[in-house]
Design an enzyme around this catalytic site. Structure first.
Site, PDB file in Angstrom:
ATOM      1  N   ARG A   1       4.012  -2.987  -1.043  1.00  0.00           N
ATOM      2  CA  ARG A   1       4.279  -1.904  -0.093  1.00  0.00           C
ATOM      3  C   ARG A   1       3.029  -1.497   0.663  1.00  0.00           C
ATOM      4  O   ARG A   1       1.931  -1.490   0.116  1.00  0.00           O
ATOM      5  CB  ARG A   1       4.823  -0.687  -0.836  1.00  0.00           C
ATOM      6  CG  ARG A   1       5.061   0.509   0.081  1.00  0.00           C
ATOM      7  CD  ARG A   1       5.657   1.659  -0.650  1.00  0.00           C
ATOM      8  NE  ARG A   1       4.623   2.493  -1.240  1.00  0.00           N
ATOM      9  CZ  ARG A   1       4.868   3.617  -1.887  1.00  0.00           C
ATOM     10  NH1 ARG A   1       6.095   4.050  -2.051  1.00  0.00           N
ATOM     11  NH2 ARG A   1       3.877   4.312  -2.396  1.00  0.00           N
TER      12      ARG A   1
ATOM     13  N   CYS B   1       2.122   1.982   3.063  1.00  0.00           N
ATOM     14  CA  CYS B   1       2.642   3.296   3.453  1.00  0.00           C
ATOM     15  C   CYS B   1       1.554   4.006   4.243  1.00  0.00           C
ATOM     16  O   CYS B   1       0.451   4.220   3.724  1.00  0.00           O
ATOM     17  CB  CYS B   1       3.040   4.114   2.232  1.00  0.00           C
ATOM     18  SG  CYS B   1       3.842   5.681   2.661  1.00  0.00           S
TER      19      CYS B   1
END
Length: 124
Positions: free
Chosen positions: A102, A104
């Site tokens: 991920r 972010c």
């Protein structure tokens, strides 16, 4: 083989792009914002309500591609305000229990003035 994936269970694209594209065993999904596909409205005004709707939209696209959340290998998450990170992360973690890779980041602006947007890459 390249295939466009579309479902009425997630918001329609608001521009010249697809909800998702499957290329062989990979699914590339465009960023999902917290629009309720039944009403066309933003789902609430809190990061929690908006994140829940984004997760529902992602799951609908995965279902249309005959995939599940466990097939997601990478997400890219955009927040309008990084002070929402902890609340966003809590709900995100309820959906992505297998912890895909991920990124972010906080961005200056997200379409329609929403608080979060998430795009995914899945492999089956």
């Amino acid at each position: 083989m390249r295939e466009k994936i579309a479902t009425p269970k997630a918001p329609a694209a608001i521009g010249p792009y697809a909800q998702a594209v499957r290329l062989n065993d990979f699914l590339f999904a465009s960023g999902q914002i917290p629009v309720d596909p039944e009403t066309g409205e933003i789902a609430g005004d809190t990061i929690e309500s908006q994140t829940r709707q984004v997760m529902k939209n992602i799951q609908a696209i995965l279902e249309a591609a005959d995939m599940t959340v466990s097939d997601v290998v990478k997400t890219t998450c955009f927040l309008a305000d990084m002070s929402d990170f902890a609340a966003f992360n809590q709900i995100y973690g309820e959906t992505f229990t297998h912890c895909p890779a991920r990124s972010c980041v906080a961005v200056r602006e997200i379409p329609k003035g929403v608080l979060c947007e998430v795009e995914i890459l899945a492999h089956k």
